[in-house]
Design an enzyme around this catalytic site. Structure first.
Site, PDB file in Angstrom:
ATOM      1  N   LYS A 133     -38.939  36.996 -53.275  1.00  0.00           N
ATOM      2  CA  LYS A 133     -37.928  36.195 -53.982  1.00  0.00           C
ATOM      3  C   LYS A 133     -36.865  35.688 -53.004  1.00  0.00           C
ATOM      4  O   LYS A 133     -36.431  34.539 -53.083  1.00  0.00           O
ATOM      5  CB  LYS A 133     -37.280  37.027 -55.080  1.00  0.00           C
ATOM      6  CG  LYS A 133     -38.255  37.434 -56.193  1.00  0.00           C
ATOM      7  CD  LYS A 133     -37.616  38.459 -57.132  1.00  0.00           C
ATOM      8  CE  LYS A 133     -38.573  38.847 -58.264  1.00  0.00           C
ATOM      9  NZ  LYS A 133     -38.061  40.015 -59.023  1.00  0.00           N
ATOM     10  N   GLY A 158     -38.421  40.454 -68.087  1.00  0.00           N
ATOM     11  CA  GLY A 158     -38.670  40.494 -69.527  1.00  0.00           C
ATOM     12  C   GLY A 158     -39.329  39.205 -69.962  1.00  0.00           C
ATOM     13  O   GLY A 158     -39.090  38.139 -69.393  1.00  0.00           O
TER      14      GLY A 158
END
Lengths: 440, 440
Positions: free
Chosen positions: A215, A312
């Site tokens: 990332k 999520g």
């Protein structure tokens, strides 16, 4: 290429037949099904889910999607279809890299949440997309629902950024904040995180910082305009951290977080993913559980913070759908329709009734000439107005002629309070009108 | 319209003559001169400042801008020029509304930081822009350098937002945090803010929440897709707040901030700008001095936070330049060139040397078999490595065979620490290798 030509010609008959863009999903796991749910529930944003491609597709089928959606195990069904945008949510490099290339090459734009893919060959895929007059978007690949990629790429495009620092891995943050709050050993916190689904059965990628550095490599490319292989970024595991380190950190007015950071100084790029001590006053110290936060620092704008749910299904799906909409807007502007609020792919404007009558707890601060019976008088009016007192606070040692005190109220409509205060402010012991504020 | 046609045809000869977009500035105050400085200093982003329009332009002239820049007092000079994008930084409604309309009508896109203008007639101007195949962008009109407009409009476009809550006025936040930290009365805090340039001579717009409600009206439109007149939003002044209220708030584990908030519940839009109690645990409570922060809540993505410098020449100028670049990218995608990182209007990619050798303070946590002379042994190695010890901490009551203790180091290169730890970890009293972390 046929698709692309069809696509561009559509706005010409847009008024007769509202413009709808077709979306195909590769992968129907947690994020994939959340994306499908948003596309289903938000019918006013001009997107239609046409294909879902997954292994063992029969076992995956759900009953809440329109029957027109085509379920398939074959990528070729998707590539030969009329889908405008292919959403890749499978993860990893195989077969995704090949599938994404083929999707772009067949004239479809691509949205992906795949950090490995983008860290590995993002610039190459972007070049291919440009050649094909398509787009590839990857906002969901870093920090899930936190719009940091678009923030760096667009919102802060005007700045000259030199530093990025953030919490990019929710698993590590969950484990560290559990050790911090419960004083449990690392291994216990990890086991708990695994039980609750915050950590994988094999947690190496997260714990050792490999997920975060992929990332970080993407953020470095988008924000600092440097091309760095993820594998060349130093990553240090959080596994040696234990409760005692939080005790020590506290003595230093710090706490411990897994921090991914990069700083460009002249011709050197400092970059690492490490457990780090952060001052308790830093926004990084207040990132709890699986939240993510990114701080970007620029020459002109100083420090800007983006925070929210880093993982999520639903938050990540928001990032995916936002990327789909960004592609649609670019298409619309390309065909002469500017991406404005009222464009077809934007929710239609609502016309609700406007009110300031929030239902909230209230803070009432009084200044009175003290005499017996004041609280009783106030309580009676509040009670008759249907308002419940939560607490009464008075600081000792104040002048009787200018006595300040405080009443807090349980949740109620603001208008009730305003009404009651009209009566209260007329009472003879009131030195000033009561100051009232909501308690958020 | 001639401009627009010229404009769209340019990419055809882009390779022969790199694409440069021409920018004209209306207003050369604090923000205007910061925008000029960024355009000047960031020569690699494909923008050229061509015009500066201001009253008394002779008095405004600066020597650090290229001599080709045309200084003028006449809007007509700008409108008849080849400028592609007009940046309005004058503020207020007159003559700006007229000038912005004329700029759009003459085929130029517009960037503005003018919250009154956008709150007053944003949708109308957006319609005019669309008709003319142009864009109007207003990212700097709310929260200065915090990219919240693009965040709501693009980054969170995939969510169904229903709540926006934020600190949108730096003047109020400065005054409130001054009362909080110094316990001074409101009037003193206001006077100090005026002296330091954080508040205007006439502070009514800020103090009474009129500035914040214009911004809130814009956020409501962009984020909640509701069209609300700013004047119809309830605004409550912060002027009754005094030090005693912060004492009371503290007893309630809260502090006080000017909060702008809007929440869509069914067919009702709750909206108000008010001084409010916010829990000390909320990100809103930690917004200090003139910082801004916006929290947006969506059905799918939950809460997302955007924070940073809400005012000041440079941060606001970043928002303006980001908007200019957004228009350029939309143009490029319209002419078949996707807005990717390597496009002409993006900074060229850098190739710095990569290192994790941050210069930082360090945390070293040891676990040793206790015996005399340990600190001396460690201090000797560190000293020989050119590393200075900052502090040594030991928790009482630990086992002698597994004694943990802590050494913190003054700022030094990480590689020096790693080298020294190689020697240290080989020492016979070490139970585990030393855990080391940077102290941010």
């Amino acid at each position: 290429m046929t698709d692309s030509i069809q696509f561009d010609s559509r706005p010409n008959h847009a008024d007769a037949n509202p413009l709808v863009y077709k979306v195909a999903l590769l992968g129907f796991g947690t994020v994939g099904s959340s994306v499908a749910r948003i596309l289903c529930e938000r019918s006013n944003i001009g997107l239609r889910l046409t294909h879902i491609c997954n292994r063992n597709v029969v076992r995956k089928k759900v009953d809440w999607l329109p029957p027109e959606v085509v379920w398939t195990e074959s990528i070729d069904d998707v590539l030969s279809s009329g889908a405008d945008i292919v959403v890749e949510l499978i993860g990893g490099l195989h077969p995704t890299e090949d599938w994404v290339r083929r999707a772009l090459a067949s004239g479809k734009s691509v949205v992906t949440a795949n950090k490995q893919l983008i860290a590995h060959c993002g610039p190459e895929l972007a070049r291919l997309a440009r050649q094909m007059n398509q787009q590839i978007e990857f906002g969901a690949s870093v920090a899930g629902g936190v719009p940091v990629i678009s923030g760096l790429h667009q919102g802060l495009a005007g700045d000259d950024l030199f530093k990025i620092c953030g919490i990019l891995n929710g698993t590590c943050n969950y484990i560290l904040t559990q050790i911090e709050s419960s004083g449990v050993p690392f291994t216990t916190a990890l086991r708990e995180a695994q039980k609750l689904g915050f950590a994988e059965a094999d947690p190496t990628e997260d714990i050792d910082g490999l997920d975060a550095r992929a990332k970080l490599a993407i953020l470095i490319r988008v924000g600092l305009h440097c091309n760095v292989a993820a594998a060349s970024i130093v990553a240090q595991s959080i596994s040696p951290i234990d409760a005692i380190d939080f005790d020590y950190a506290k003595q230093l007015e710090c706490t411990i977080r897994q921090i991914s950071r990069a700083e460009l100084k002249g011709d050197t790029l400092f970059a690492a993913v490490q457990p780090s001590l952060v001052p308790l006053t830093s926004p990084l110290a207040r990132v709890e559980r699986s939240q993510n936060l990114v701080m970007a620092t620029g020459v002109y704008g100083g420090e800007t913070v983006f925070g929210g749910h880093g993982a999520g299904g639903h938050p990540t799906a928001v990032a995916v759908v936002s990327d789909i909409l960004a592609i649609v807007h670019a298409r619309q502007s390309r065909t002469g329709r500017a991406p404005e609020v009222t464009a077809k792919s934007q929710p239609s404007e609502k016309s609700p009734a406007l009110t300031a009558d929030f239902v909230t707890r209230h803070y009432l601060r009084f200044l009175v000439k003290d005499r017996p019976g004041i609280i009783a008088a106030l309580a009676t009016i509040l009670d008759k107005s249907g308002i419940n007192i939560d607490s009464v606070l008075q600081k000792p040692g104040c002048q009787k002629s200018h006595l300040p005190f405080l009443i807090t109220l349980e949740e109620c409509r603001t208008s009730l309070v305003v009404q009651a205060l009209k009566q209260i402010n007329a009472l003879d012991f009131m030195v000033h009108p009561c100051l009232h504020m909501p308690i958020l």
